[in-house]
Design a protein around this motif. Structure first.
Motif, PDB file in Angstrom:
ATOM      1  N   THR A  41      28.970  40.325  23.280  1.00  0.00           N
ATOM      2  CA  THR A  41      29.490  38.584  23.175  1.00  0.00           C
ATOM      3  C   THR A  41      30.576  38.959  22.156  1.00  0.00           C
ATOM      4  OG1 THR A  41      27.142  38.909  22.812  1.00  0.00           O
ATOM      5  CG2 THR A  41      28.908  37.372  21.931  1.00  0.00           C
ATOM      6  N   ILE A  42      31.207  39.654  21.215  1.00  0.00           N
ATOM      7  CA  ILE A  42      32.176  39.062  20.467  1.00  0.00           C
ATOM      8  C   ILE A  42      33.709  39.082  21.178  1.00  0.00           C
ATOM      9  CG2 ILE A  42      33.832  40.718  18.418  1.00  0.00           C
ATOM     10  CD1 ILE A  42      31.694  41.412  17.553  1.00  0.00           C
ATOM     11  N   SER A  43      33.902  40.488  22.648  1.00  0.00           N
ATOM     12  CA  SER A  43      34.797  40.569  23.588  1.00  0.00           C
ATOM     13  C   SER A  43      35.102  39.534  24.135  1.00  0.00           C
ATOM     14  CB  SER A  43      34.240  42.169  24.123  1.00  0.00           C
ATOM     15  OG  SER A  43      34.465  42.780  22.937  1.00  0.00           O
ATOM     16  N   HIS A  48      37.428  34.204  25.691  1.00  0.00           N
ATOM     17  CA  HIS A  48      37.467  33.261  26.119  1.00  0.00           C
ATOM     18  C   HIS A  48      37.178  32.405  24.454  1.00  0.00           C
ATOM     19  CE1 HIS A  48      35.983  35.673  29.687  1.00  0.00           C
ATOM     20  NE2 HIS A  48      36.028  34.412  30.272  1.00  0.00           N
ATOM     21  N   ARG A  49      38.707  32.331  23.929  1.00  0.00           N
ATOM     22  CA  ARG A  49      38.575  31.332  23.061  1.00  0.00           C
ATOM     23  C   ARG A  49      38.029  30.055  22.875  1.00  0.00           C
ATOM     24  NH1 ARG A  49      42.285  34.695  18.493  1.00  0.00           N
ATOM     25  NH2 ARG A  49      41.967  35.567  19.316  1.00  0.00           N
ATOM     26  N   GLU A  50      38.483  29.135  24.220  1.00  0.00           N
ATOM     27  CA  GLU A  50      38.185  27.668  24.418  1.00  0.00           C
ATOM     28  C   GLU A  50      36.815  27.894  24.641  1.00  0.00           C
ATOM     29  OE1 GLU A  50      40.345  29.386  26.475  1.00  0.00           O
ATOM     30  OE2 GLU A  50      42.379  29.043  25.716  1.00  0.00           O
ATOM     31  N   VAL A  55      31.795  25.573  21.608  1.00  0.00           N
ATOM     32  CA  VAL A  55      30.200  26.253  21.525  1.00  0.00           C
ATOM     33  C   VAL A  55      29.984  25.476  20.949  1.00  0.00           C
ATOM     34  CG1 VAL A  55      28.691  28.007  20.822  1.00  0.00           C
ATOM     35  CG2 VAL A  55      29.473  28.212  23.419  1.00  0.00           C
ATOM     36  N   ILE A  56      31.153  26.502  19.608  1.00  0.00           N
ATOM     37  CA  ILE A  56      31.314  25.640  18.132  1.00  0.00           C
ATOM     38  C   ILE A  56      31.246  24.345  17.579  1.00  0.00           C
ATOM     39  CG2 ILE A  56      32.536  25.940  15.802  1.00  0.00           C
ATOM     40  CD1 ILE A  56      33.761  28.327  16.556  1.00  0.00           C
ATOM     41  N   GLU A  57      31.827  23.015  18.768  1.00  0.00           N
ATOM     42  CA  GLU A  57      31.898  22.125  18.816  1.00  0.00           C
ATOM     43  C   GLU A  57      30.173  21.382  18.790  1.00  0.00           C
ATOM     44  OE1 GLU A  57      35.297  20.560  20.769  1.00  0.00           O
ATOM     45  OE2 GLU A  57      37.183  21.024  19.744  1.00  0.00           O
ATOM     46  N   GLN A  58      29.860  22.153  19.899  1.00  0.00           N
ATOM     47  CA  GLN A  58      28.566  21.766  20.026  1.00  0.00           C
ATOM     48  C   GLN A  58      27.771  22.289  18.884  1.00  0.00           C
ATOM     49  OE1 GLN A  58      27.470  23.693  23.921  1.00  0.00           O
ATOM     50  NE2 GLN A  58      28.860  22.275  25.095  1.00  0.00           N
TER      51      GLN A  58
END
Length: 108
Positions: A41-43, A48-50, A55-58
């Motif tokens: 998941t971290i990799s 895929h930072r975007e 996901v964070i914005e959601q």
């Protein structure tokens, strides 16, 4: 002056507890599987930072909506409590009016 050994004791206790729990095969397998999944998941999100940002914005949006709903509910409850505070005086006025309407006038 002696230093507190609390923190050192906690770290040593946690380390020993973790080491002892690794003696169980099921625990080891689950720990390895969880660690591999976390690494994947971290990799993935590192590449895929975007998508991570989306996901964070959601999640932030969901939390904001939840906070807004809770705030609305608290405001509604506060209004209802205020109405209930006024209710006894309203009932008392209605009782007084009813008594006055049915009272027989004193004839002197």
């Amino acid at each position: 002056m002696a230093r507190s050994k609390l923190l050192v004791s906690i770290v040593v206790g946690a380390t020993v507890g973790a080491a002892l729990s690794m003696l169980d095969r099921t625990t080891r397998e689950k720990t390895v599987a969880t660690t591999k999944k976390m690494k994947e998941t971290i990799s993935y999100y590192a590449e895929h930072r975007e998508e991570l940002q989306e996901v964070i914005e959601q999640k932030v949006s969901t939390v904001k909506e939840l906070v807004d709903n809770v705030t609305d509910n608290v405001n509604m409850i506060t209004e209802k409590v205020d109405e209930f505070k006024e209710l006894p005086s309203t009932i008392q006025g209605m009782i007084h009016d009813t008594k006055s309407a049915f009272a027989v006038p004193n004839e002197e």
